[in-house]
Design a protein around this motif. Sequence first.
Motif, PDB file in Angstrom:
ATOM      1  N   HIS A 118      39.330  51.679  34.771  1.00  0.00           N
ATOM      2  CA  HIS A 118      39.271  51.368  36.196  1.00  0.00           C
ATOM      3  C   HIS A 118      39.409  49.863  36.422  1.00  0.00           C
ATOM      4  N   GLN A 119      38.748  49.086  35.565  1.00  0.00           N
ATOM      5  CA  GLN A 119      38.784  47.638  35.751  1.00  0.00           C
ATOM      6  C   GLN A 119      40.199  47.089  35.605  1.00  0.00           C
ATOM      7  N   GLU A 120      40.932  47.642  34.630  1.00  0.00           N
ATOM      8  CA  GLU A 120      42.297  47.170  34.445  1.00  0.00           C
ATOM      9  C   GLU A 120      43.173  47.578  35.634  1.00  0.00           C
ATOM     10  N   GLN A 140      39.582  51.902  46.496  1.00  0.00           N
ATOM     11  CA  GLN A 140      38.597  52.979  46.514  1.00  0.00           C
ATOM     12  C   GLN A 140      38.317  53.402  45.081  1.00  0.00           C
ATOM     13  N   LEU A 141      37.047  53.248  44.670  1.00  0.00           N
ATOM     14  CA  LEU A 141      36.641  53.674  43.330  1.00  0.00           C
ATOM     15  C   LEU A 141      36.318  55.160  43.391  1.00  0.00           C
ATOM     16  N   ARG A 142      37.166  55.937  42.743  1.00  0.00           N
ATOM     17  CA  ARG A 142      37.005  57.388  42.765  1.00  0.00           C
ATOM     18  C   ARG A 142      37.056  57.921  41.341  1.00  0.00           C
ATOM     19  N   GLU A 161      27.504  51.069  37.144  1.00  0.00           N
ATOM     20  CA  GLU A 161      27.917  50.071  36.144  1.00  0.00           C
ATOM     21  C   GLU A 161      29.382  49.678  36.327  1.00  0.00           C
ATOM     22  N   GLU A 162      30.222  50.695  36.512  1.00  0.00           N
ATOM     23  CA  GLU A 162      31.647  50.454  36.742  1.00  0.00           C
ATOM     24  C   GLU A 162      31.844  49.673  38.043  1.00  0.00           C
ATOM     25  N   GLY A 163      31.126  50.097  39.079  1.00  0.00           N
ATOM     26  CA  GLY A 163      31.252  49.478  40.391  1.00  0.00           C
ATOM     27  C   GLY A 163      30.880  48.006  40.386  1.00  0.00           C
TER      28      GLY A 163
END
Lengths: 210, 210
Positions: B22-24, B38-40, B51-53
């Motif tokens: 996701h970060q990449e 949008q983080l999905r 943590e990802e967010g």
Amino acid sequence: MKDFELKLYVITDPLISRGRSHQEVVSRSLAGGARAIQLRDKGLSARELVEEGREILRLTRRTRATLIINDRVDVALALEAEGVHLGEEDLPLPLARKIAGPDLIIGATVRSPEKALWAQENGADYLGAGAVFPSFSKDSAPVIGLDTLREIVKAVSIPVVAIGGINLSNLSQVMDTGVKGAALISSVIGAEDIEGEAEKFSSAINRKLL
Amino acid sequence: MKDFELKLYVITDPLISRGRSHQEVVSRSLAGGARAIQLRDKGLSARELVEEGREILRLTRRTRATLIINDRVDVALALEAEGVHLGEEDLPLPLARKIAGPDLIIGATVRSPEKALWAQENGADYLGAGAVFPSFSKDSAPVIGLDTLREIVKAVSIPVVAIGGINLSNLSQVMDTGVKGAALISSVIGAEDIEGEAEKFSSAINRKLL
């Protein structure tokens, strides 16, 4: 400290309840004396959880039992349920307390006295400690045994409910550790006669808490 | 009305991003000009999402882009992300607004002008309208077409972002409906060169919004 009962604490699980609905499982558990219900179903969307939770809240309010929502702080707040239960994969306690405000009951799963103390200091109102024994419904959870359960109870001032592999034969030993209740899944909701089994557990728990 | 940009709005999807994190995906989308992310990821636990967010929020804040969390109001609040996006299976809008407070941006998926107006009146700050065209990443979503999209835009005063099957060939027509941005999934995050594709979309969108 908030005023709520644990005693017989029944957790729903759609894979164990033999096709019976959450409402039926909860209704029969309450009829058998359950004082706290945890609505747990990872397969439901937030919207379905709200719809299901509304119906279940009607049932728990009739008997003044405590309704706890698994994992989702937002759904617990939206429903105005009494509380939320957070496992190790759920929101970190300090963040959950920050967004939940002071009134929502927050329960946390712990496996050690150190973690129990940390949880108490970071916003938990009660602890679920276990697995006390190997269990059918949470077979991957590490087993902590009665001695660690007793240490957890001693480490904190908030109530502790024991979970994992509890049955009518070991219940007395479990309650002797000082816990305020026992969380049951398969022994109650997997039974043919949910109400009858709940009644046996709740009677035995209530006798030990006198 | 809150002050935030939609423009190029990129949605993450772990099944489409070819094994890239996701970060990449987010970092390259932002470098290509995405203004909202949008983080999905329905497969992540609340804790993993937090943590990802946190890492993604570090990226979006550098470029002052808007971070929207899919589905979970509690995670959005815990992270202090800018907003949350609610689909039809997520928390009902009035409940979400009640627990989120006035400041969190709430986006809602709509497929009709009636639903758009209802969403605006019940707490939505922006709308995701679609699927405009058949799409690879949401192949079960009903297609509404450009005419309905235009009616949705006319029905409300809050910004609308178009979603579903948008590509560089139809983007101009989509923007001509009056939307404030386009939500892209596979055309951007499924591309070999995410940054390059994002740059093509963001340039075209920004030209239309001048």
